[in-house]
Write a protein that holds these residues in place. Sequence first.
Motif, PDB file in Angstrom:
ATOM      1  N   GLY A 109      13.828  11.714   7.622  1.00  0.00           N
ATOM      2  CA  GLY A 109      12.767  12.655   7.306  1.00  0.00           C
ATOM      3  C   GLY A 109      11.396  12.025   7.215  1.00  0.00           C
ATOM      4  O   GLY A 109      10.399  12.628   7.611  1.00  0.00           O
ATOM      5  N   SER A 110      11.335  10.781   6.713  1.00  0.00           N
ATOM      6  CA  SER A 110      10.035  10.133   6.538  1.00  0.00           C
ATOM      7  C   SER A 110      10.201   8.633   6.409  1.00  0.00           C
ATOM      8  O   SER A 110      11.100   8.154   5.715  1.00  0.00           O
ATOM      9  CB  SER A 110       9.330  10.674   5.293  1.00  0.00           C
ATOM     10  N   ALA A 111       9.301   7.894   7.075  1.00  0.00           N
ATOM     11  CA  ALA A 111       9.316   6.434   6.971  1.00  0.00           C
ATOM     12  C   ALA A 111       8.906   5.970   5.579  1.00  0.00           C
ATOM     13  O   ALA A 111       9.181   4.831   5.176  1.00  0.00           O
ATOM     14  CB  ALA A 111       8.382   5.821   8.015  1.00  0.00           C
ATOM     15  N   VAL A 112       8.243   6.854   4.820  1.00  0.00           N
ATOM     16  CA  VAL A 112       7.844   6.530   3.449  1.00  0.00           C
ATOM     17  C   VAL A 112       9.070   6.282   2.576  1.00  0.00           C
ATOM     18  O   VAL A 112       8.996   5.613   1.547  1.00  0.00           O
ATOM     19  CB  VAL A 112       6.979   7.674   2.865  1.00  0.00           C
ATOM     20  N   ALA A 113      10.225   6.804   3.009  1.00  0.00           N
ATOM     21  CA  ALA A 113      11.454   6.659   2.231  1.00  0.00           C
ATOM     22  C   ALA A 113      11.810   5.194   2.002  1.00  0.00           C
ATOM     23  O   ALA A 113      12.363   4.842   0.953  1.00  0.00           O
ATOM     24  CB  ALA A 113      12.611   7.368   2.939  1.00  0.00           C
ATOM     25  N   PHE A 114      11.497   4.316   2.979  1.00  0.00           N
ATOM     26  CA  PHE A 114      11.829   2.898   2.821  1.00  0.00           C
ATOM     27  C   PHE A 114      11.107   2.311   1.617  1.00  0.00           C
ATOM     28  O   PHE A 114      11.710   1.630   0.779  1.00  0.00           O
ATOM     29  CB  PHE A 114      11.470   2.119   4.086  1.00  0.00           C
ATOM     30  N   LEU A 165       3.895  -0.823 -14.480  1.00  0.00           N
ATOM     31  CA  LEU A 165       3.102  -1.087 -13.279  1.00  0.00           C
ATOM     32  C   LEU A 165       3.747  -0.494 -12.031  1.00  0.00           C
ATOM     33  O   LEU A 165       3.059   0.053 -11.158  1.00  0.00           O
ATOM     34  CB  LEU A 165       2.930  -2.599 -13.109  1.00  0.00           C
ATOM     35  N   PHE A 166       5.065  -0.558 -11.946  1.00  0.00           N
ATOM     36  CA  PHE A 166       5.768  -0.157 -10.730  1.00  0.00           C
ATOM     37  C   PHE A 166       5.826   1.348 -10.499  1.00  0.00           C
ATOM     38  O   PHE A 166       6.225   1.778  -9.424  1.00  0.00           O
ATOM     39  CB  PHE A 166       7.186  -0.730 -10.727  1.00  0.00           C
ATOM     40  N   VAL A 167       5.469   2.138 -11.503  1.00  0.00           N
ATOM     41  CA  VAL A 167       5.488   3.592 -11.297  1.00  0.00           C
ATOM     42  C   VAL A 167       4.079   4.158 -11.139  1.00  0.00           C
ATOM     43  O   VAL A 167       3.913   5.364 -10.967  1.00  0.00           O
ATOM     44  CB  VAL A 167       6.216   4.314 -12.456  1.00  0.00           C
ATOM     45  N   LEU A 168       3.063   3.290 -11.162  1.00  0.00           N
ATOM     46  CA  LEU A 168       1.685   3.742 -10.975  1.00  0.00           C
ATOM     47  C   LEU A 168       1.390   3.920  -9.488  1.00  0.00           C
ATOM     48  O   LEU A 168       2.024   3.296  -8.639  1.00  0.00           O
ATOM     49  CB  LEU A 168       0.715   2.723 -11.586  1.00  0.00           C
ATOM     50  N   PRO A 169       0.426   4.774  -9.152  1.00  0.00           N
ATOM     51  CA  PRO A 169       0.059   4.964  -7.736  1.00  0.00           C
ATOM     52  C   PRO A 169      -0.425   3.654  -7.125  1.00  0.00           C
ATOM     53  O   PRO A 169      -1.230   2.940  -7.727  1.00  0.00           O
ATOM     54  CB  PRO A 169      -1.079   5.992  -7.799  1.00  0.00           C
ATOM     55  N   THR A 170       0.057   3.344  -5.933  1.00  0.00           N
ATOM     56  CA  THR A 170      -0.326   2.096  -5.271  1.00  0.00           C
ATOM     57  C   THR A 170      -1.551   2.253  -4.392  1.00  0.00           C
ATOM     58  O   THR A 170      -2.060   1.271  -3.859  1.00  0.00           O
ATOM     59  CB  THR A 170       0.839   1.572  -4.413  1.00  0.00           C
ATOM     60  N   ALA A 171      -2.029   3.476  -4.223  1.00  0.00           N
ATOM     61  CA  ALA A 171      -3.219   3.729  -3.415  1.00  0.00           C
ATOM     62  C   ALA A 171      -3.888   5.014  -3.879  1.00  0.00           C
ATOM     63  O   ALA A 171      -3.239   5.902  -4.436  1.00  0.00           O
ATOM     64  CB  ALA A 171      -2.852   3.839  -1.937  1.00  0.00           C
ATOM     65  N   VAL A 172      -5.187   5.107  -3.676  1.00  0.00           N
ATOM     66  CA  VAL A 172      -5.954   6.314  -3.977  1.00  0.00           C
ATOM     67  C   VAL A 172      -6.856   6.635  -2.781  1.00  0.00           C
ATOM     68  O   VAL A 172      -7.304   5.725  -2.069  1.00  0.00           O
ATOM     69  CB  VAL A 172      -6.808   6.130  -5.259  1.00  0.00           C
ATOM     70  N   PRO A 173      -7.150   7.917  -2.549  1.00  0.00           N
ATOM     71  CA  PRO A 173      -6.576   9.075  -3.245  1.00  0.00           C
ATOM     72  C   PRO A 173      -5.097   9.248  -2.909  1.00  0.00           C
ATOM     73  O   PRO A 173      -4.659   8.912  -1.812  1.00  0.00           O
ATOM     74  CB  PRO A 173      -7.414  10.242  -2.711  1.00  0.00           C
ATOM     75  N   VAL A 174      -4.335   9.787  -3.831  1.00  0.00           N
ATOM     76  CA  VAL A 174      -2.886   9.936  -3.663  1.00  0.00           C
ATOM     77  C   VAL A 174      -2.584  11.130  -2.763  1.00  0.00           C
ATOM     78  O   VAL A 174      -3.155  12.215  -2.927  1.00  0.00           O
ATOM     79  CB  VAL A 174      -2.200  10.117  -5.025  1.00  0.00           C
ATOM     80  N   ASN A 175      -1.689  10.922  -1.792  1.00  0.00           N
ATOM     81  CA  ASN A 175      -1.219  12.016  -0.945  1.00  0.00           C
ATOM     82  C   ASN A 175       0.271  11.832  -0.690  1.00  0.00           C
ATOM     83  O   ASN A 175       0.893  10.882  -1.202  1.00  0.00           O
ATOM     84  CB  ASN A 175      -2.011  12.085   0.370  1.00  0.00           C
ATOM     85  N   VAL A 176       0.872  12.688   0.096  1.00  0.00           N
ATOM     86  CA  VAL A 176       2.323  12.652   0.315  1.00  0.00           C
ATOM     87  C   VAL A 176       2.769  11.392   1.042  1.00  0.00           C
ATOM     88  O   VAL A 176       3.939  10.995   0.965  1.00  0.00           O
ATOM     89  CB  VAL A 176       2.793  13.894   1.109  1.00  0.00           C
ATOM     90  N   LEU A 177       1.849  10.736   1.753  1.00  0.00           N
ATOM     91  CA  LEU A 177       2.219   9.551   2.522  1.00  0.00           C
ATOM     92  C   LEU A 177       2.110   8.256   1.725  1.00  0.00           C
ATOM     93  O   LEU A 177       2.770   7.272   2.042  1.00  0.00           O
ATOM     94  CB  LEU A 177       1.345   9.448   3.783  1.00  0.00           C
ATOM     95  N   ASN A 178       1.249   8.225   0.696  1.00  0.00           N
ATOM     96  CA  ASN A 178       1.092   6.974  -0.060  1.00  0.00           C
ATOM     97  C   ASN A 178       1.523   7.100  -1.519  1.00  0.00           C
ATOM     98  O   ASN A 178       1.361   6.166  -2.291  1.00  0.00           O
ATOM     99  CB  ASN A 178      -0.357   6.479   0.012  1.00  0.00           C
TER     100      ASN A 178
END
Length: 507
Positions: free
Chosen positions: A394-399, A457-470
């Motif tokens: 469904g999505s490469a983000v799954a990895f 730290l590991f559950v915080l957003p790794t990039a901004v702005p946050v979207n479905v891909l990041n």
Amino acid sequence: MVKFEHRDSDAGEDKEKARSLAMTDQRLQDLGYRAEFRREMSLFGVLGISFCAIGILTGMSSAFQTGLFSGGPVGLFWGWNICSFFMFLIALSLAEICSTYPTMGGLYFWVCKMKPDMPILGFFTGWLYAMAMVFTGISGNLSVALYLASMAEVGQGRTLTRVEITAIAWAMNVFSGIINTIGTKAIGRMSTFNVWWTLGGTFVLAVTLLVKAPVKNSPDFVFTNFQNFTGWKSRGFVVLLGFLQAVYTLEGCETAAQVAEEAVRAEILAPLAVVGSIAGSWLIGLAYMLSLLFAVQSIASVQATTFAIPISQLFYDAVGPQLAQLCLAVVTLAQVTAAITNFTASSRLFYALARDNAFPLKKQFMTLNRFQAPYWGVWTSVLMGCIISCAYIGSAVAFDAILSSAATSVMLSYLQPIVIRVFWPNCIEDFGPFCLGKWSWLVNFTSFLFCVFVCVLFVLPTAVPVNVLNMNYSIVAVGGLLVIITINWFWWGKHSFEGPVKTFVSK
């Protein structure tokens, strides 16, 4: 005369081996368990299990881009050494407990023994850690598929679809199941092979990269260059986000405990393997990382790559297509052995949980085949791996989601026994041979702080702005897992699980 001396020597060795075996089995019986497995693992085999699970070449290669894009070389170098130091402290904490309770339940059994009045802690630890090992094995097998896909792209210019990559991951899950079904000797030999392959592979990769790279970066670049592809403005926070690469790579030292019932003098060998695997990985990983940083030609090129896994672009730019395939082959084989040992750990943990009525189908999950393998646990891991791997279609983000979920789940599992050692320091009355003495509480407290810091730290957003891909989906995956375990506890666990069930009662 010589022959008689030789026979006497052999007889002496046999007696010593028999005595060591009897002492090891007696220690297990004192903990309430009958010896069910043949003790066929040596120190090198047990150490190899932890080295396999840590997977320096594989973990660093698979997650290298995380640190490269979140802090760059300066973040990678200092993050690796800082995280290695704290992971070494965690290893010392776990090794001390492991020496006291050398059983295959590992973290789960330790929590149960140290806090018997709160069985819910042991139940949560066991289920969470079992799922963490499955997640780690899944991410490893999916990494193998991505490496093979990258080799096809580099060598033949053919881009595999996500369905094809997932199919390869399924095949790897099944292959991991077959190897684990063969049993202890096969796993022991494979883990021993992995130690030598990691050492030799690191040397080959470092030499290849440093010799063939057209441009070698300066020490100033390697030790001070900062990169930020995250969108966050705070340089310090960006560097901290890169810690995921180091912590994910170094997790797995405790896996030696999962084969403790398959080794002679496990109370000594297992804790030595726990600590030794981190110490060795720290140094080997540093050598590999420095070779990558001196050889990387363009960080922007790695960030913009179309290859299935970003490290492939670094190899391609530095050494060309043919040698890039060699580098990928070295890492891929190491990844195969690493993924297999994660299913080794999960299957043994399913066995331990079933033995104590913390897992359904007790009779089935405690059944061993003629190769002394708990095959129900093995193939349950395989089935879960095949199902969860479908998310990649469904999505490469799954990895990235599976990778970060595995890292977070393992750290949460580490946290449980360490919390008990910090807030109930007298929970262990009779320590094993590996004891930290007066330094024990300080080491445990420091490890506790680092575990909490990393889990947040590991559950915080790794990039901004946050979207479905990041978006960082680990909060969803780990949160969902905790909800499932909670429901399972109230629906079934609290009625059937009271703590470790003795299979041996001394007369």
